[in-house]
Design a protein around this motif. Structure first.
Motif, PDB file in Angstrom:
ATOM      1  N   VAL A  98      46.554 -18.401 -46.370  1.00 15.85           N
ATOM      2  CA  VAL A  98      47.270 -19.026 -45.254  1.00 15.85           C
ATOM      3  C   VAL A  98      46.740 -20.433 -45.004  1.00 15.85           C
ATOM      4  CG1 VAL A  98      47.702 -18.906 -42.750  1.00 15.85           C
ATOM      5  CG2 VAL A  98      47.990 -16.864 -44.186  1.00 15.85           C
ATOM      6  N   MET A  99      45.442 -20.616 -45.100  1.00 18.24           N
ATOM      7  CA  MET A  99      44.864 -21.949 -44.920  1.00 18.24           C
ATOM      8  C   MET A  99      45.330 -22.884 -46.033  1.00 18.24           C
ATOM      9  SD  MET A  99      43.204 -23.997 -43.034  1.00 18.24           S
ATOM     10  CE  MET A  99      42.326 -22.996 -41.848  1.00 18.24           C
ATOM     11  N   GLU A 100      45.263 -22.430 -47.295  1.00 13.27           N
ATOM     12  CA  GLU A 100      45.685 -23.274 -48.421  1.00 13.27           C
ATOM     13  C   GLU A 100      47.157 -23.638 -48.337  1.00 13.27           C
ATOM     14  OE1 GLU A 100      44.825 -21.290 -52.125  1.00 13.27           O
ATOM     15  OE2 GLU A 100      42.660 -21.421 -51.835  1.00 13.27           O
ATOM     16  N   ILE A 106      43.695 -18.121 -39.423  1.00  5.90           N
ATOM     17  CA  ILE A 106      44.014 -16.814 -38.839  1.00  5.90           C
ATOM     18  C   ILE A 106      42.742 -15.977 -38.783  1.00  5.90           C
ATOM     19  CG2 ILE A 106      46.421 -16.829 -39.560  1.00  5.90           C
ATOM     20  CD1 ILE A 106      45.641 -14.845 -41.801  1.00  5.90           C
ATOM     21  N   THR A 107      42.706 -15.073 -37.820  1.00  5.27           N
ATOM     22  CA  THR A 107      41.585 -14.144 -37.702  1.00  5.27           C
ATOM     23  C   THR A 107      42.146 -12.740 -37.532  1.00  5.27           C
ATOM     24  OG1 THR A 107      41.497 -14.482 -35.325  1.00  5.27           O
ATOM     25  CG2 THR A 107      40.029 -15.849 -36.663  1.00  5.27           C
ATOM     26  N   LYS A 108      41.477 -11.784 -38.077  1.00  3.57           N
ATOM     27  CA  LYS A 108      41.819 -10.371 -37.947  1.00  3.57           C
ATOM     28  C   LYS A 108      43.282 -10.059 -38.289  1.00  3.57           C
ATOM     29  CE  LYS A 108      38.206  -9.634 -34.585  1.00  3.57           C
ATOM     30  NZ  LYS A 108      37.835  -9.315 -33.234  1.00  3.57           N
ATOM     31  N   SER A 131      50.121 -11.246 -38.632  1.00  2.00           N
ATOM     32  CA  SER A 131      49.250 -11.949 -37.696  1.00  2.00           C
ATOM     33  C   SER A 131      50.085 -12.884 -36.839  1.00  2.00           C
ATOM     34  CB  SER A 131      48.181 -12.759 -38.441  1.00  2.00           C
ATOM     35  OG  SER A 131      47.233 -13.289 -37.524  1.00  2.00           O
ATOM     36  N   GLU A 132      49.607 -13.098 -35.628  1.00  2.00           N
ATOM     37  CA  GLU A 132      50.202 -14.105 -34.753  1.00  2.00           C
ATOM     38  C   GLU A 132      49.311 -15.325 -34.769  1.00  2.00           C
ATOM     39  OE1 GLU A 132      51.235 -12.956 -30.781  1.00  2.00           O
ATOM     40  OE2 GLU A 132      52.170 -11.083 -31.442  1.00  2.00           O
TER      41      GLU A 132
END
Length: 185
Positions: A98-100, A106-108, A131-132
């Motif tokens: 998601v970062m790339e 995002i977490t968890k 995830s939100e």
């Protein structure tokens, strides 16, 4: 019911590999079948349904997919996804992807399902997450990994347009992910 695998060997190896084996397996009527089978081994993958609260949108990617050119597609709209690296946990992989791809932290992430992409031909499983995020979670540019020659565009799809968008999609994991969202939101 039982099965056995013998003489498994790699018959093609490049970025991905193909293995061939002699397999014997029980039939539903009590017999046995012995035959040769091939399996495409590309490794496991992760994907995520990513909901952005402020825009009430799902965050998708658009990118070039060479295998789809055979059918005159080229660029596909997809949920963010990527391949697991050796010894990587699916949760860590989806955070990295998601970062790339999108630049969001995002977490968890919540695991919602694990499924095979094409069980008659491939060993690949996809770990599907949800995830939100907030617009404030966008901390980097995204766009893909340059060392992998990726060129990824972020596409926001308002939740009000998901039902219509599903009809246009060509990617199975994205169709499954968006249907899951509709059933669970």
């Amino acid at each position: 019911m039982k099965y056995s695998i013998r003489n498994e060997k790699v018959v093609f190896k490049d970025h991905y590999k193909v293995v061939k084996a002699d397999v014997t397996y029980d039939t539903f009527e009590g017999g046995k079948i012995s035959t040769e089978r091939l399996a495409f081994e590309r490794g496991d993958s992760v994907a995520i349904v990513l909901f952005e609260r402020e825009s009430q949108s799902l965050l998708l990617t658009k990118q070039f997919r060479y295998p789809t050119c055979k059918h005159k597609e080229g660029w596909l709209l997809e949920i963010p996804a990527g391949s697991l690296e050796e010894n990587e946990k699916p949760e860590d992989c989806i955070v990295r992807e998601v970062m790339e791809e999108l630049g969001y932290k995002i977490t968890k992430p919540k695991l919602i399902n694990t499924f095979y992409t094409s069980p008659g031909a491939s060993t690949e499983r996809i770990f599907l997450f949800f995830s939100e995020v907030s617009q404030n979670d966008k901390t980097q540019k995204g766009g893909g990994n340059e060392s992998e020659n990726e060129d990824i565009k972020l596409v926001n799809v308002p939740t009000s347009e998901i039902t219509e968008k599903i009809r246009e999609l060509k990617d199975a994991k994205t169709i499954l992910g968006l249907q899951w969202f509709l059933l669970n939101s």
